[in-house]
Write an enzyme that holds these catalytic residues in place. Structure first.
Site, PDB file in Angstrom:
ATOM      1  N   GLU A 100       0.849  -1.199   0.000  1.00 38.78           N
ATOM      2  CA  GLU A 100       0.000   0.000   0.000  1.00 38.78           C
ATOM      3  C   GLU A 100       0.881   1.244   0.000  1.00 38.78           C
ATOM      4  O   GLU A 100       1.928   1.273   0.655  1.00 38.78           O
ATOM      5  CB  GLU A 100      -0.900  -0.020   1.242  1.00 38.78           C
ATOM      6  N   ASP A 102       0.211   5.360   0.526  1.00 33.47           N
ATOM      7  CA  ASP A 102      -0.880   6.190   1.046  1.00 33.47           C
ATOM      8  C   ASP A 102      -0.621   7.682   1.019  1.00 33.47           C
ATOM      9  O   ASP A 102       0.432   8.147   1.459  1.00 33.47           O
ATOM     10  CB  ASP A 102      -1.128   5.878   2.539  1.00 33.47           C
ATOM     11  N   GLU A 104      -3.072  10.432   2.966  1.00 35.63           N
ATOM     12  CA  GLU A 104      -4.279  10.662   3.756  1.00 35.63           C
ATOM     13  C   GLU A 104      -4.269  12.117   4.222  1.00 35.63           C
ATOM     14  O   GLU A 104      -3.244  12.615   4.702  1.00 35.63           O
ATOM     15  CB  GLU A 104      -4.350   9.728   4.970  1.00 35.63           C
TER      16      GLU A 104
END
Length: 281
Positions: A100, A102, A104
């Site tokens: 993953e 990311d 955010e």
């Protein structure tokens, strides 16, 4: 900030904010996967919006899977009092040993800055957080957030300015995401148990619905389908071999000096037995 060198870097950063608009079409490239109508594709596929209210958030994912690529998306984040909300935009595979990458965006009270949270998971292990403030208001207009994912490195960029580089350190035993195809995901959801000041500030539902907007998706990427990649060894994919030149390195240092607010690689209290090996390589 007053030095001439920092001023020149700021000029370079401002110049790099001139971004192109891709011809990506959300109907063709993405599926809205949850939210019961709170996610919408508008303007003949050129705009996508996600909304959050007290009942539910919403999210979407790419129709295609990718194994390496340069992914660009323009986002305009939830304006005003966004405390408690999280807008996530990331690449991910599936399963307990997933990979993953990311972005955010952690909301905040009106007038307080968003926190941009980044992380990299490989074979199910994350805990590689770096957090930043931004040098602009990400709710006032669209800005381009990019992930370059290639076999040698991962580079997170904002309006063409690199903010983080995660290098392939397999040679010293650090797993690197390179074998699992990933889809692009995004979601807008309530995380007021942790997102803003450690959960002290709760979501103000009187301000709902909260809305984030997306446009100008572009992927220069290797599409993974039926166990094979669209990129052959003979194809001309210059992005697959991209390195950071001296200008990019200076921009990265400028961002990390002035806007980084957390770096797992300097958190010795968190890692009393020693920092992760990629931090000292």
């Amino acid at each position: 900030m007053a030095s001439s060198s920092l001023s020149s870097i700021l000029v370079l950063v401002m110049l790099s904010m001139v971004v192109f608009a891709s011809a990506g079409n959300f109907y063709q490239d993405f599926d809205i996967t949850w939210g019961d109508g709170r996610g919408k594709i508008l303007n003949n596929g050129k705009l996508l919006t996600l909304s959050l209210d007290k009942a539910s958030g919403s999210g979407f994912q790419s129709k295609k899977e990718y194994l390496f690529g340069k992914i660009d998306m323009q986002l305009k984040l939830v304006p005003g009092n966004s405390a408690g909300t999280v807008t996530a935009y990331y690449l991910s595979s599936q399963g307990s040993t997933h990979d993953e990458i990311d972005f955010e965006f952690l909301g905040n009270l009106s007038g307080d800055p968003y926190i941009l949270h980044t992380n990299v998971f490989s074979q199910g292990k994350g805990n590689r957080e770096q957090q930043f403030y931004l040098w602009f208001d990400p709710t006032a207009d669209f800005h381009t957030y990019s992930i370059l994912w290639i076999p040698q490195r991962i580079i997170f960029s904002v309006d063409g300015t690199p903010i983080r580089e995660f290098k392939n350190s397999e040679s010293i035993g650090v797993p690197y995401p390179k074998n699992q195809p990933m889809r692009i995901y995004s979601s807008l959801w309530n995380a007021d148990d942790w997102a803003t000041r450690g959960g002290l500030v709760k979501t103000d539902w009187s301000k709902a619905p909260f809305t984030a907007s997306y446009r100008s998706f572009n992927a220069n990427a290797c599409i993974w389908s039926s166990g094979s990649s669209s990129c052959s060894k003979n194809s001309n994919n210059s992005w697959l071999y991209q390195e950071m030149d001296s200008t990019s390195q200076e921009k990265l240092k400028w961002v990390q000096k002035n806007y980084m607010i957390y770096n797992y690689c300097t958190d010795r209290k968190r890692f009393p037995q020693g920092l992760p090996p990629e931090c000292t390589a």
